[in-house]
Scaffold this active site. Structure first.
Site, PDB file in Angstrom:
ATOM      1  N   THR A  76       0.815  -1.265  -0.067  1.00 43.45           N
ATOM      2  CA  THR A  76       0.132   0.019  -0.177  1.00 43.45           C
ATOM      3  C   THR A  76       0.975   1.195  -0.145  1.00 43.45           C
ATOM      4  O   THR A  76       1.024   1.911   0.930  1.00 43.45           O
ATOM      5  CB  THR A  76      -1.157  -0.134   1.390  1.00 43.45           C
ATOM      6  OG1 THR A  76      -1.696  -1.225   1.194  1.00 43.45           O
ATOM      7  CG2 THR A  76      -2.075   1.001   1.103  1.00 43.45           C
ATOM      8  N   HIS A  77       1.435   1.561  -1.115  1.00 42.78           N
ATOM      9  CA  HIS A  77       2.348   2.630  -1.228  1.00 42.78           C
ATOM     10  C   HIS A  77       1.785   3.642  -2.357  1.00 42.78           C
ATOM     11  O   HIS A  77       1.844   4.788  -2.044  1.00 42.78           O
ATOM     12  CB  HIS A  77       3.834   2.079  -1.749  1.00 42.78           C
ATOM     13  CG  HIS A  77       4.819   1.938  -0.956  1.00 42.78           C
ATOM     14  ND1 HIS A  77       6.029   2.491  -0.637  1.00 42.78           N
ATOM     15  CD2 HIS A  77       4.753   0.632   0.094  1.00 42.78           C
ATOM     16  CE1 HIS A  77       6.542   2.123   0.308  1.00 42.78           C
ATOM     17  NE2 HIS A  77       6.057   1.005   0.827  1.00 42.78           N
ATOM     18  N   ASP A 136       7.964   8.398  -4.377  1.00 46.76           N
ATOM     19  CA  ASP A 136       8.131   7.545  -2.958  1.00 46.76           C
ATOM     20  C   ASP A 136       9.419   7.685  -2.257  1.00 46.76           C
ATOM     21  O   ASP A 136      10.235   7.729  -3.114  1.00 46.76           O
ATOM     22  CB  ASP A 136       7.713   6.248  -3.324  1.00 46.76           C
ATOM     23  CG  ASP A 136       7.460   5.355  -2.250  1.00 46.76           C
ATOM     24  OD1 ASP A 136       8.334   5.116  -1.327  1.00 46.76           O
ATOM     25  OD2 ASP A 136       6.496   4.803  -1.853  1.00 46.76           O
ATOM     26  N   SER A 194      -2.509  -6.013   2.009  1.00 49.54           N
ATOM     27  CA  SER A 194      -2.647  -6.371   0.476  1.00 49.54           C
ATOM     28  C   SER A 194      -1.784  -7.328  -0.058  1.00 49.54           C
ATOM     29  O   SER A 194      -1.677  -7.736  -1.205  1.00 49.54           O
ATOM     30  CB  SER A 194      -2.612  -5.091  -0.349  1.00 49.54           C
ATOM     31  OG  SER A 194      -1.428  -4.511  -0.192  1.00 49.54           O
ATOM     32  N   ASN A 213      -0.364   1.627   7.117  1.00 48.42           N
ATOM     33  CA  ASN A 213      -1.725   1.897   6.840  1.00 48.42           C
ATOM     34  C   ASN A 213      -2.686   1.674   7.979  1.00 48.42           C
ATOM     35  O   ASN A 213      -3.627   2.112   8.254  1.00 48.42           O
ATOM     36  CB  ASN A 213      -2.035   1.699   5.352  1.00 48.42           C
ATOM     37  CG  ASN A 213      -1.231   2.605   4.614  1.00 48.42           C
ATOM     38  OD1 ASN A 213      -1.449   3.680   4.359  1.00 48.42           O
ATOM     39  ND2 ASN A 213      -0.359   2.130   3.770  1.00 48.42           N
TER      40      ASN A 213
END
Ligand code: UDP
Length: 450
Positions: A19-20, A117, A274, A348
């Protein structure tokens, strides 16, 4: 996107795994709302763009572009989630350099600013070559960032391949953390593996960023945040993102209606994010713990529950449990009926648990997850790791009971409730995250090419 009339063109480089990309796109959407006239080109792999961009909504000034995924011709995924990451990292930075050239050629618009990122150390070089500022987004917690920024100091202090239980007393803020909680490749493990090697280069390059944004808020881990603020040009906590911007709720499986039928703080919510799926014996142990504890549960299950869970479990617990392939996690954690979150400790998920005020049971797997686990348990005191670090029936039953039915659990709920309020305050007008966000917008408007 209207490139021709755009006042500025910002290239955004996403990391396409875990989850980036989702939080990066969240941040970019907020920046776009605050900077009309600026166009953003969002570069990620095709697969990542397809799952990250909303299907039923067009983003006016944010356009996805695909970068090469580095996979060999004819590659087929065999189930090891780390494999595609390794191929991708090997293709860096060439794939992004090519994509940026193609982007400028196609749009006819030079790049005025780079947002990436924070994993991408090479962005410092690209930004220098383009003569533009570099803004990096760190999608995990400040404590994990500090570990990467201070890797050399930690290695000198605790040594390489030292005892796993050695405390990280290189700094008093870290004395509750031990060697074994560190991400792979800091003091042990495979130093040459692609992601540890990437993060190793990230540490020293971060001082070249114009600003580093993070999906956190100043009151969470405040001492570490202050250390980072004193060490870098600008370390701006601007989260939690999903409090700052609402997103539409997809509840196709009716989780929220189901939760509404339950008592306050009674339901066990389970998700491992995920990427990861726990091994079969741990899935079995968790199922047995749920069944023997006779607790209502909502499980976001990656894979095939009929095949992967013990025979008969689904039938026997059908009146108690609900299993779905994907859940509106934030809304679930905000629902009053959820009493505990069984999680892998991804950043997250930790933030969302705070937003919901729900104590956690953590079973970490890789990256920053062990560090997050120890921090939640021993520094912040609103969750429990598991004995031995893995899911066993007895260990899980004990942890569930402790959080749901004891005074200790109530205390954790109170502690995380305090952070929940602080997180909400941070994103309100004049809150620290809202103010930091304004600073970020200002950087875009003043330091990027005009
Ligand atoms: N998530 C979700 N529904 C699910 C499972 C996960 O919305 O059924 C979301 C969750 O809300 C979180 C993200 O997926 O935002 C998981 O991120 P995290 O950093 O915890 O773990 P990762 O996916 O990177 O391993």
């Amino acid at each position: 996107a209207n490139y021709k009339n755009a006042s500025k063109h910002i290239a955004v480089l996403a990391f396409p795994f875990g989850t980036h990309a989702v939080p990066l796109l969240r941040m970019v959407r907020q920046l776009s709302d605050a900077s009309p006239g600026v166009v953003f080109s969002f570069l990620s792999t095709e697969q990542s763009n397809n799952s990250t961009f909303p299907k039923d909504e067009k983003l006016d000034n944010i356009k996805p572009f695909h970068v090469g995924d580095g996979l060999p011709e004819g590659y087929s995924f065999k189930g090891n989630p780390h494999e595609p990451v390794e191929y991708f990292v090997k293709a860096l930075p060439g794939n992004f350099r090519e994509a940026i050239d193609a982007l400028v050629a196609e749009t006819g618009k030079r790049i005025d600013c780079l947002i990436t990122d924070a994993f991408y150390w090479f962005a410092a070089d690209i930004a220098d070559e383009l003569n533009v500022p570099w803004l990096a987004l760190w999608t995990a917690g400040p404590r994990a960032f500090f570990i990467h920024a201070e890797t050399d100091v930690i290695r000198r202090h605790v040594g390489i391949n030292g005892p796993p239980d050695k405390a990280l007393d290189f700094h008093q803020e870290f004395s509750a953390i031990s060697n074994a909680d560190l991400p792979d490749g800091i003091t042990s493990g495979n130093f040459d593996a692609p992601v540890p090697a990437l993060l190793d280069k990230m540490g020293p390059s971060m001082s070249r960023a114009t600003a580093i944004a993070a999906n956190s808020y100043e009151d969470l881990d405040n001492t570490v945040v202050n250390l980072l603020k004193s060490r870098f040009n600008m370390f701006l906590n601007i989260g939690p993102f999903n409090l700052a911007s609402g997103s539409p709720i997809d509840d196709t499986h009716g989780c929220l209606d189901w939760l509404n039928k339950h008592n306050q703080a009674s339901v066990v919510y389970i998700s491992f994010g995920s990427v990861i799926s726990p091994p079969p014996h741990e899935l079995a142990a968790l199922s047995e713990a749920l069944e023997e504890s006779d607790l209502p549960y909502l499980w976001s299950f990656r894979g095939n529950p009929e095949k992967q869970l013990p025979p008969g479990f689904l039938e026997r617990t059908s009146s108690k449990g609900k299993i779905v392939p994907w859940a509106p996690q934030l809304k679930i954690l905000e629902n009053q009926s959820v009493g505990v979150f069984v999680t892998h400790g991804g950043w997250n998920s930790v933030l969302e648990s705070i937003i919901g005020g729900v104590p956690m049971i953590l079973r970490p797997f890789f990256g920053d997850q062990r560090l997050n686990t120890r921090t939640v348990e021993s520094v912040w005191g609103f969750g429990l790791g598991l004995e031995g670090g893995t899911i066993t029936k007895e260990g899980t039953k004990k942890a569930l009971n402790s959080i749901l039915s004891t005074e200790e659990g109530n205390k954790m709920r109170l502690k995380i409730g305090v952070q929940k309020e602080l997180a909400r305050k941070a994103v309100q007008p004049n809150g620290s995250s809202a103010e930091n966000f304004k600073t970020l917008v200002k950087i875009i408007n003043t330091t990027c090419h005009q």
